[in-house]
Design an enzyme around this catalytic site. Structure first.
Site, PDB file in Angstrom:
ATOM      1  CG  HIS A   4      -1.998  -1.092   1.109  1.00  0.00           C
ATOM      2  ND1 HIS A   4      -2.756  -1.518   2.181  1.00  0.00           N
ATOM      3  CD2 HIS A   4      -2.401  -1.851   0.056  1.00  0.00           C
ATOM      4  CE1 HIS A   4      -3.571  -2.494   1.790  1.00  0.00           C
ATOM      5  NE2 HIS A   4      -3.371  -2.716   0.510  1.00  0.00           N
ATOM      6  CB  CYS A   8       6.753  15.128 -13.582  1.00  0.00           C
ATOM      7  SG  CYS A   8       7.436  15.238 -11.921  1.00  0.00           S
TER       8      CYS A   8
HETATM    9  P1  OAD Z   1      -7.022  -3.519  10.467  1.00  0.00           P
HETATM   10  O1  OAD Z   1      -7.055  -2.298  11.331  1.00  0.00           O
HETATM   11  O2  OAD Z   1      -8.182  -3.786   9.594  1.00  0.00           O
HETATM   12  O3  OAD Z   1      -6.808  -4.809  11.371  1.00  0.00           O
HETATM   13  C1  OAD Z   1      -5.844  -4.844  12.386  1.00  0.00           C
HETATM   14  C2  OAD Z   1      -5.815  -6.262  12.928  1.00  0.00           C
HETATM   15  O4  OAD Z   1      -4.743  -6.358  13.854  1.00  0.00           O
HETATM   16  C3  OAD Z   1      -7.071  -6.690  13.668  1.00  0.00           C
HETATM   17  O5  OAD Z   1      -7.448  -7.988  13.206  1.00  0.00           O
HETATM   18  C4  OAD Z   1      -6.640  -6.734  15.144  1.00  0.00           C
HETATM   19  O6  OAD Z   1      -7.311  -7.763  15.876  1.00  0.00           O
HETATM   20  C5  OAD Z   1      -5.161  -7.060  15.007  1.00  0.00           C
HETATM   21  N1  OAD Z   1      -4.307  -6.585  16.112  1.00  0.00           N
HETATM   22  C6  OAD Z   1      -4.379  -5.408  16.796  1.00  0.00           C
HETATM   23  N2  OAD Z   1      -3.386  -5.302  17.690  1.00  0.00           N
HETATM   24  C7  OAD Z   1      -2.639  -6.442  17.577  1.00  0.00           C
HETATM   25  C8  OAD Z   1      -1.462  -6.940  18.218  1.00  0.00           C
HETATM   26  N3  OAD Z   1      -0.833  -6.244  19.183  1.00  0.00           N
HETATM   27  N4  OAD Z   1      -0.986  -8.154  17.862  1.00  0.00           N
HETATM   28  C9  OAD Z   1      -1.612  -8.897  16.892  1.00  0.00           C
HETATM   29  N5  OAD Z   1      -2.732  -8.468  16.243  1.00  0.00           N
HETATM   30  C10 OAD Z   1      -3.228  -7.264  16.563  1.00  0.00           C
HETATM   31  O7  OAD Z   1      -5.661  -3.419   9.620  1.00  0.00           O
HETATM   32  P2  OAD Z   1      -5.287  -4.124   8.237  1.00  0.00           P
HETATM   33  O8  OAD Z   1      -5.809  -5.505   8.161  1.00  0.00           O
HETATM   34  O9  OAD Z   1      -3.828  -3.916   8.068  1.00  0.00           O
HETATM   35  O10 OAD Z   1      -5.419   0.157   3.547  1.00  0.00           O
HETATM   36  O11 OAD Z   1      -6.045  -3.226   7.201  1.00  0.00           O
HETATM   37  C11 OAD Z   1      -5.846  -3.467   5.839  1.00  0.00           C
HETATM   38  C12 OAD Z   1      -5.904  -2.174   5.064  1.00  0.00           C
HETATM   39  O12 OAD Z   1      -7.144  -1.508   5.324  1.00  0.00           O
HETATM   40  C13 OAD Z   1      -4.867  -1.147   5.440  1.00  0.00           C
HETATM   41  O13 OAD Z   1      -3.606  -1.350   4.824  1.00  0.00           O
HETATM   42  C14 OAD Z   1      -5.488   0.127   4.975  1.00  0.00           C
HETATM   43  C15 OAD Z   1      -6.891  -0.091   5.485  1.00  0.00           C
HETATM   44  O14 OAD Z   1      -7.880   0.608   4.865  1.00  0.00           O
HETATM   45  C16 OAD Z   1      -5.247   1.313   2.907  1.00  0.00           C
HETATM   46  O15 OAD Z   1      -5.154   2.382   3.482  1.00  0.00           O
HETATM   47  C17 OAD Z   1      -5.172   1.163   1.422  1.00  0.00           C
END
Ligand code: OAD
Length: 237
Positions: A118, A129
């Site tokens: 991302h 550009c």
């Molecule tokens: P999310 O915020 O959707 O999910 C975070 C996950 O991390 C959840 O399943 C939590 O349970 C878990 N979590 C939180 N703290 C944790 C810890 N200490 N140890 C282990 N797990 C933990 O984030 P993403 O899945 O990364 O995209 O989201 C995917 C994409 O959605 C992002 O890259 C972003 C967003 O919209 C863009 O901006 C294009």
């Protein structure tokens, strides 16, 4: 056998491990996640801030948001999960880290050739550009402009945009040949990353998930380790 021992055994036997990370791996560093009780998408509408249309309508508003996120992230350090993955990477001839995160903390911790699906919040791209450059200004002048005069945007993939071709190609190559996938801290609902584990499984890989809670990906996993990434991953060393 404790889950971490099972994971360790399979990891040691692996010839080409792949790790896929999401916002949860950076949570213990203090980076906000997107979903969940404290998630960014609780308080902000992605359509207003993280789409090409939003930037066309109001570049200053979009930049205000990214500047605020830069302020939150700048000064934060990798946590034991990032460092443990960087250390694991040194122990394998082939080791791929694929991340959905834009914070750059894997590279900061020492992981090499991280596949940033991302983009990266510390890079900007010219809408005129197309030049890409590193930019670590906090606060950044809003809206920033390129030397060619056109607007600069964050070098981040927004909703509705394709992922960087080179990065996605390398990610799929890794997923085709890996025998072990570790999925850490992602809610598993944003494509294409949400399908990566299934792709690797269809090629015979052993799947492990580390998350605070079960996710839509948990059912296809061979092992699910519930808990904090910063506590579990160092145990795999
Ligand atoms: P999310 O915020 O959707 O999910 C975070 C996950 O991390 C959840 O399943 C939590 O349970 C878990 N979590 C939180 N703290 C944790 C810890 N200490 N140890 C282990 N797990 C933990 O984030 P993403 O899945 O990364 O995209 O989201 C995917 C994409 O959605 C992002 O890259 C972003 C967003 O919209 C863009 O901006 C294009």
């Amino acid at each position: 056998m404790p889950a971490t021992d099972v994971i360790k055994k399979r990891l040691i036997a692996s010839s080409f491990p792949v790790v896929l990370t999401g916002a949860g791996i950076s949570a213990e560093s203090g980076v906000p996640t997107f979903r969940g009780a404290e998630g960014l998408w609780r308080n902000f509408r992605a359509e207003d801030l993280a789409t090409p249309g939003a930037f066309e309508r109001n570049p200053a508003l979009v930049w205000e948001w990214y500047n605020w996120r830069r302020e939150k992230i700048s000064g934060l350090k990798p946590n034991p999960a990032h460092y443990a993955l960087a250390e694991l990477g040194k122990r394998f001839a082939d080791f791929t880290v694929i991340t959905q995160n834009v914070d750059g903390l894997h590279t900061f911790a020492g992981s090499k050739d991280v596949l940033e699906l991302h983009g990266n919040i510390w890079r900007v791209r010219c809408v005129g550009c197309a030049a890409v450059s590193e930019n670590r200004q906090v606060p950044i002048e809003i809206p920033p402009r390129c030397s060619c005069g056109a607007l600069l945007r964050p070098d981040i993939v927004w909703f509705g945009e394709p992922l960087p071709v080179g990065v996605i190609e390398r990610a799929f190559k890794a997923l085709e040949r890996t025998d072990f996938v570790l999925v850490v801290g992602t809610s598993g609902i944003v494509e294409p990353a949400a399908s990566f584990a299934a792709t690797a499984k269809s090629n015979g890989a052993f799947l492990v998930e580390i998350n605070l809670e079960r996710t839509p990906l948990s059912d296809i996993m061979d092992v699910v380790a519930l808990g904090k990434a910063g506590e579990i991953i160092p145990k795999l060393l």
